[in-house]
Design a protein around this motif. Sequence first.
Motif, mmCIF file in Angstrom:
data_model
loop_
_atom_site.group_PDB
_atom_site.id
_atom_site.type_symbol
_atom_site.label_atom_id
_atom_site.label_comp_id
_atom_site.label_asym_id
_atom_site.label_seq_id
_atom_site.Cartn_x
_atom_site.Cartn_y
_atom_site.Cartn_z
ATOM 1 N N TRP A 245 17.019 21.467 -16.788
ATOM 2 C CA TRP A 245 17.541 22.327 -15.823
ATOM 3 C C TRP A 245 19.119 22.510 -15.701
ATOM 4 O O TRP A 245 19.778 21.832 -16.410
ATOM 5 C CB TRP A 245 17.275 21.572 -14.231
ATOM 6 C CG TRP A 245 15.717 21.069 -14.170
ATOM 7 C CD1 TRP A 245 15.164 19.947 -14.862
ATOM 8 C CD2 TRP A 245 14.864 21.974 -13.463
ATOM 9 N NE1 TRP A 245 13.976 20.208 -14.487
ATOM 10 C CE2 TRP A 245 13.709 21.211 -13.555
ATOM 11 C CE3 TRP A 245 15.118 22.905 -12.566
ATOM 12 C CZ2 TRP A 245 12.537 21.661 -12.838
ATOM 13 C CZ3 TRP A 245 13.846 23.498 -12.005
ATOM 14 C CH2 TRP A 245 12.676 22.673 -11.880
ATOM 15 N N ASP B 156 10.412 26.564 -9.869
ATOM 16 C CA ASP B 156 11.784 26.474 -10.854
ATOM 17 C C ASP B 156 12.876 26.489 -10.371
ATOM 18 O O ASP B 156 13.910 26.694 -10.823
ATOM 19 C CB ASP B 156 11.648 27.894 -11.741
ATOM 20 C CG ASP B 156 10.280 27.983 -12.545
ATOM 21 O OD1 ASP B 156 9.580 26.841 -12.705
ATOM 22 O OD2 ASP B 156 10.030 29.337 -12.925
ATOM 23 N N ARG C 183 15.511 25.945 -13.356
ATOM 24 C CA ARG C 183 14.933 25.405 -14.577
ATOM 25 C C ARG C 183 15.374 26.394 -15.883
ATOM 26 O O ARG C 183 15.585 27.468 -15.559
ATOM 27 C CB ARG C 183 13.449 25.618 -14.537
ATOM 28 C CG ARG C 183 12.609 25.333 -15.822
ATOM 29 C CD ARG C 183 11.066 25.458 -15.549
ATOM 30 N NE ARG C 183 10.458 24.524 -14.775
ATOM 31 C CZ ARG C 183 10.624 23.244 -14.982
ATOM 32 N NH1 ARG C 183 10.745 22.677 -16.217
ATOM 33 N NH2 ARG C 183 9.810 22.465 -14.170
#
Length: 558
Positions: A178, A253, A317
Amino acid sequence: MAVCARLCGVGQSRRCRRRQRHNQQDQGSDSDMDEEEEERIVGQRQAGNVGVCGGGPESGVATAGPSDACEYGSGRVNRGGFLDRTNTGPPHPQSLSELPPELLVEIISLLPGTALPNVALVCKKFRQILNTETIWRRRCIEEFGMQQDLRKMEVGGVCSRDLYVKLLHPYRHILGLWQPDIGPYGGLLNVVVDGLFIIGWMYLPPHDPRVEDPMRRRPLFRIHMWESNKATVECMYGHKGPHKGDIQTVKKDEFSTKCNQTDHHRMPGGRQEEFRTWLEEEWGRTLEEIFHEHMQELILMKFIYTSQYDNCLTYRRIYLPPTMPTDLLQPGLFKGTYGSHGLEIVMFSFHGTSARATKLTGDPNVPAGQLTLDVDLSRPLVLPDLEHQRNIEELSRLVLGVHEEVQREAEQQAKDSPATARSTAEAACDGASGAEDMEADHGACSDSCQPGPSSSTHPPEAQPFTLPLGVMARNEVYPRTCRKCFYGTGLIAGHGFTSPERTPGLFVLFDEDRFGFIWLELKSFSLYSRLTDNLAHAHAPNMERFEAMLRNMQSWTS
């Protein structure tokens, strides 16, 4: 063995049935008929039929006997040619629920964890079998790579089912790489299953200028089930130990962390003590040891900017780049030197005839998410001898000659684009002959744009390399041989990412784990070294997803 025979559709042999009948008789059971008597009765039912298994036309009426019937599968074929389904052994399983429990456990443990709730809805027996720890222990190991002895954990009071259902499965979406939203500075977070915890590790580059040292890690949060029967989120920021925190999944995400006890981040000596501690961890030195005034300003600016978040951050992400067999070297993450800004992390990837380095960590001039290097692999350069390499003018002449050629081709392509569009339309109307001419032209252009032995002379596998006089290098210990060199451009900008422009330079490939870039305009050299950490749950599903991620990264900081 009998169970396996029944599952395969093969009946028990006569010897197995006799042994089973004698065992039952020894136990006082006389419910089964004698096998010979059974065959005699069956033979009487089929009397008059033509024999097909031991008789002939002249034998007349079939007679019953032990040798007059042939076993076939789970039944018998008698002289009359009929399949006798009579079986003295246990019946075949007609459904999964009739299988032995140990075989059901083995089958169900092969299913993914997301399918097990539906299995529990089938019947009471399946729901009871799902209480078996073996199933959940296997899911924890295969889906999340847990290497710990889960049996010891179960003795301690935390069962594998609770670990999977209440910790690993609910937080599976945050595992992987991330990038935190910290303005121009960015960062790299790796969320992993570490023992009985899920831990978010912030990856920090080594202290400037030791680019080949391993990465440093700092825990930002952790999730566990030690103190209660539910998952507990704790903030790890600061120097007072774990304290209450929270994690929220904003959307796919993307997730956010929040600290519920920010007073744990404060130090008794106030901001000055916090700054000195941060500086020691971030740079490995004190402010008095940093003599460059501009660098002191940049360091102080970063501390003020990053400390205001108090570990309340949003993460997006990111993926590791896919690997292709034709890649010049293994793509991945590298750490590189960026002058007064220290060491930064870049993602190196390949896109056709281009190699690109995208910043994961950045600075106020060129923020995280921007394309810092763009290398044209179709334009290799052959370095002169060492004496001429030391001359910056000689190197500039070599690189700028290619740069001017690239600019002329770009200008010509811009002028020809309207004419090319008209030619395409006319060719489509003219028919096949025009299309063939266009394909020939396109093929010639493609051949000239692709790197290969015909378009250039490849340098030897290893050639001497040295930096020109006057080019500044943060790390003077650099490789003295290189494999290949290519023309490329680097992104430079003023403070606040003002007036960004791409400037020509020389990309130097040293080996599989190191490359460099000479910024001609800045007269500066950046050395990059590969991150060797094992990063799980991080590879892109495909190239399309990876390129979409790169576009999104640039939009976050543009």
